[in-house]
Write an enzyme that holds these catalytic residues in place. Structure first.
Site, PDB file in Angstrom:
ATOM      1  N   TYR A 141       0.818  -1.220   0.000  1.00  0.00           N
ATOM      2  CA  TYR A 141       0.000   0.000   0.000  1.00  0.00           C
ATOM      3  C   TYR A 141       0.846   1.261   0.000  1.00  0.00           C
ATOM      4  O   TYR A 141       0.382   2.319  -0.427  1.00  0.00           O
ATOM      5  CB  TYR A 141      -0.907   0.017   1.241  1.00  0.00           C
ATOM      6  CG  TYR A 141      -2.218  -0.706   1.083  1.00  0.00           C
ATOM      7  CD1 TYR A 141      -2.248  -2.064   0.840  1.00  0.00           C
ATOM      8  CD2 TYR A 141      -3.424  -0.018   1.196  1.00  0.00           C
ATOM      9  CE1 TYR A 141      -3.453  -2.732   0.712  1.00  0.00           C
ATOM     10  CE2 TYR A 141      -4.627  -0.682   1.064  1.00  0.00           C
ATOM     11  CZ  TYR A 141      -4.636  -2.037   0.826  1.00  0.00           C
ATOM     12  OH  TYR A 141      -5.835  -2.692   0.695  1.00  0.00           O
ATOM     13  N   LYS A 189       2.978 -15.793   2.895  1.00  0.00           N
ATOM     14  CA  LYS A 189       3.183 -16.548   1.653  1.00  0.00           C
ATOM     15  C   LYS A 189       4.665 -16.886   1.596  1.00  0.00           C
ATOM     16  O   LYS A 189       5.397 -16.511   0.663  1.00  0.00           O
ATOM     17  CB  LYS A 189       2.718 -15.704   0.451  1.00  0.00           C
ATOM     18  CG  LYS A 189       2.647 -16.459  -0.857  1.00  0.00           C
ATOM     19  CD  LYS A 189       1.543 -17.500  -0.914  1.00  0.00           C
ATOM     20  CE  LYS A 189       1.597 -18.270  -2.225  1.00  0.00           C
ATOM     21  NZ  LYS A 189       0.641 -19.396  -2.261  1.00  0.00           N
ATOM     22  N   ASP A 221      -3.243 -18.606   0.995  1.00  0.00           N
ATOM     23  CA  ASP A 221      -4.278 -19.287   0.200  1.00  0.00           C
ATOM     24  C   ASP A 221      -4.995 -20.354   1.040  1.00  0.00           C
ATOM     25  O   ASP A 221      -6.218 -20.478   0.996  1.00  0.00           O
ATOM     26  CB  ASP A 221      -3.706 -19.871  -1.105  1.00  0.00           C
ATOM     27  CG  ASP A 221      -2.391 -20.611  -0.910  1.00  0.00           C
ATOM     28  OD1 ASP A 221      -1.851 -20.623   0.215  1.00  0.00           O
ATOM     29  OD2 ASP A 221      -1.893 -21.187  -1.902  1.00  0.00           O
ATOM     30  N   ASP A 245      -6.265  -7.095   4.120  1.00  0.00           N
ATOM     31  CA  ASP A 245      -7.387  -6.440   3.442  1.00  0.00           C
ATOM     32  C   ASP A 245      -8.302  -7.500   2.836  1.00  0.00           C
ATOM     33  O   ASP A 245      -9.520  -7.466   3.011  1.00  0.00           O
ATOM     34  CB  ASP A 245      -6.848  -5.507   2.352  1.00  0.00           C
ATOM     35  CG  ASP A 245      -7.960  -4.812   1.601  1.00  0.00           C
ATOM     36  OD1 ASP A 245      -8.877  -4.295   2.273  1.00  0.00           O
ATOM     37  OD2 ASP A 245      -7.932  -4.794   0.358  1.00  0.00           O
ATOM     38  N   ASP A 249     -12.173  -8.941   4.374  1.00  0.00           N
ATOM     39  CA  ASP A 249     -13.438  -8.844   3.629  1.00  0.00           C
ATOM     40  C   ASP A 249     -14.091 -10.215   3.524  1.00  0.00           C
ATOM     41  O   ASP A 249     -15.307 -10.354   3.665  1.00  0.00           O
ATOM     42  CB  ASP A 249     -13.206  -8.279   2.221  1.00  0.00           C
ATOM     43  CG  ASP A 249     -13.636  -6.824   2.118  1.00  0.00           C
ATOM     44  OD1 ASP A 249     -13.507  -6.106   3.133  1.00  0.00           O
ATOM     45  OD2 ASP A 249     -14.095  -6.403   1.036  1.00  0.00           O
TER      46      ASP A 249
HETATM   47  C1  IPM Z   1     -10.348  -1.265   3.990  1.00  0.00           C
HETATM   48  C2  IPM Z   1     -10.608  -0.687   2.635  1.00  0.00           C
HETATM   49  C3  IPM Z   1      -9.458   0.246   2.284  1.00  0.00           C
HETATM   50  C4  IPM Z   1      -8.195  -0.588   2.273  1.00  0.00           C
HETATM   51  C5  IPM Z   1      -9.653   0.991   0.953  1.00  0.00           C
HETATM   52  C6  IPM Z   1     -10.935   1.804   0.968  1.00  0.00           C
HETATM   53  C7  IPM Z   1      -8.476   1.855   0.617  1.00  0.00           C
HETATM   54  O1  IPM Z   1     -10.770  -1.701   1.688  1.00  0.00           O
HETATM   55  O2  IPM Z   1     -10.305  -0.495   4.978  1.00  0.00           O
HETATM   56  O3  IPM Z   1     -10.180  -2.474   4.100  1.00  0.00           O
HETATM   57  O4  IPM Z   1      -7.892  -1.262   1.281  1.00  0.00           O
HETATM   58  O5  IPM Z   1      -7.472  -0.560   3.286  1.00  0.00           O
HETATM   59 MG    MG Z   2     -10.759  -3.623   2.511  1.00  0.00          MG
END
Ligand code: IPM
Ligand code: MG
Length: 368
Positions: A141, A189, A221, A245, A249
């Site tokens: 990032y 990884k 993975d 990240d 999710d």
């Molecule tokens: C999160 C989001 C952010 C990230 C985006 C919006 C930049 O997906 O907080 O997980 O990737 O960190």
């Molecule tokens: Mg995210």
């Protein structure tokens, strides 16, 4: 206690859910005799519209003075065509970096009354209680260079980590495991990446300082697969920025209710930025139907992690749980019967359930 809190509503439904959070913070202050000052500032698309930048100086300065920060959400199609440095998301990445918020905590725990909405079979998700700890200010990032090369025909994103950056997040993870079930899964990884091999070495070195914590190494993975097949096998997971990240999710939908999940981004001195895991949901913005519970539960993380207000945090969590048990559901929760309630009705239900008197006999600590 006196606490100075900066509110960053951001974009889309961020503004609506921030109104709910304000009411909860004011109610906690009233019930428990605290004094919270709440000041709003711009971030993301809203800041681009007014100041031509996703992260105005005034916002950075205000956040630097704050005891804690609460963020709604950033982003929306409206700003899609803008150059990379003018994207709303840059505001979020920028404030994390500016404040040195290196540890992102994402607790994934379902409410029993909502488990039917999980994409997993109920017996697989039942009993799952995971804390994902994601490194937040390093890795891909923020690596330099990150650019197009050879007249745009090649591209490079750099994955850089210093040992110190790995050590502090891994320490945080061991400490969190101690507060929970003493089980840490480190995700990397290491069969491919040099950065992961160093990460794994550090986890192994550190494990001798925490002999009471059981450590497992998992390739990313395989970890993604096990989150679906055996989510109850995890306690604390720790990983670098990009893997975190993606995995968070994936994990966030397992409980059937993305709109419910809170997160905390903290540093060592307790200052933190708290935000719901869901995004700005421009498709439903302005309709008053967004689920405020992810933000309200983010307030509980703030109370606990930045202010050490355990009783207050537990009281709000209990009020949320009771509201769900009483049958209050917002539209995102895929209710089987009845009418979904609005953002305001859900907030009122939580406020009604939030009372000091019965806290001591029903303490629940959902998220450590
Ligand atoms: C999160 C989001 C952010 C990230 C985006 C919006 C930049 O997906 O907080 O997980 O990737 O960190
Ligand atoms: Mg995210």
């Amino acid at each position: 206690m006196n606490k100075h809190i900066i509110l960053l509503p951001g974009d889309g439904i961020g503004k609506e859910i921030m109104e709910s959070a304000k009411q909860i913070l004011n109610a906690v202050a009233g019930e428990f005799g605290h004094h919270f000052t709440l000041h709003e500032h711009l971030i993301g698309g809203a800041a681009i519209d007014q100041n031509n930048t996703p992260l105005p100086e005034a916002t950075i300065e205000a956040c630097q003075e704050a005891d804690a920060i609460l963020l709604g959400a950033v982003g929306g199609e409206k700003w899609d065509g803008l150059p990379a440095e003018k994207q709303p998301e840059k505001g979020l990445l920028g404030i994390r970096k500016e404040l040195g918020l290196f540890a992102n905590l994402r607790p994934i725990k379902g409410f029993p009354s909502l488990l039917y909405a999980s994409p997993l079979k109920e017996h697989i998700i039942d009993g799952s209680d995971i804390l994902i700890i994601r490194e937040l200010t390093g890795g891909l990032y923020f690596g330099q260079p990150s650019e197009r090369q050879e007249n745009g025909d090649a591209v490079v994103d750099t994955l850089y980590y210093h040992r110190d950056e790995m050590e502090r997040i891994i320490d945080k993870a061991f400490q969190s495991a101690r507060l929970r079930h003493n089980h840490l899964t480190s995700v990397d990884k290491a069969n491919v990446l040099e950065s992961s091999r160093m990460w794994r070495e550090i986890v192994s070195e550190k494990s001798s300082e925490y002999p009471d914590v059981v450590v497992e190494h998992e390739l990313v993975d395989a970890a993604a697969m096990k989150l679906i097949t055996q989510p109850d096998q995890f306690d604390v997971m720790v990983t670098e920025n990009m893997f975190g990240d993606i995995l968070s999710d994936e994990a966030s939908v397992l409980t059937g209710s993305l709109g419910m999940l809170p997160s905390a981004s903290v540093r060592s001195d307790g200052v933190g930025l708290y935000e719901p895991v869901h995004g700005s949901a421009p498709d439903i913005a302005g309709q008053g139907i967004a689920n405020p519970l992810g933000t309200i539960l983010s307030v509980t993380l703030m109370l606990r992690h930045s202010f050490q207000m355990e009783t207050e945090a537990a009281a709000v969590e209990r009020a949320v749980r009771e509201s769900l048990e009483q049958g209050y559901y917002t539209a995102d929760l895929d209710i089987k019967h009845g009418r979904p309630v609005s953002t305001e009705e859900m907030t009122t239900a939580v406020l009604d359930n939030l009372s000091v008197k019965s806290v001591s006999d029903s303490i629940c600590n959902m998220y450590v």
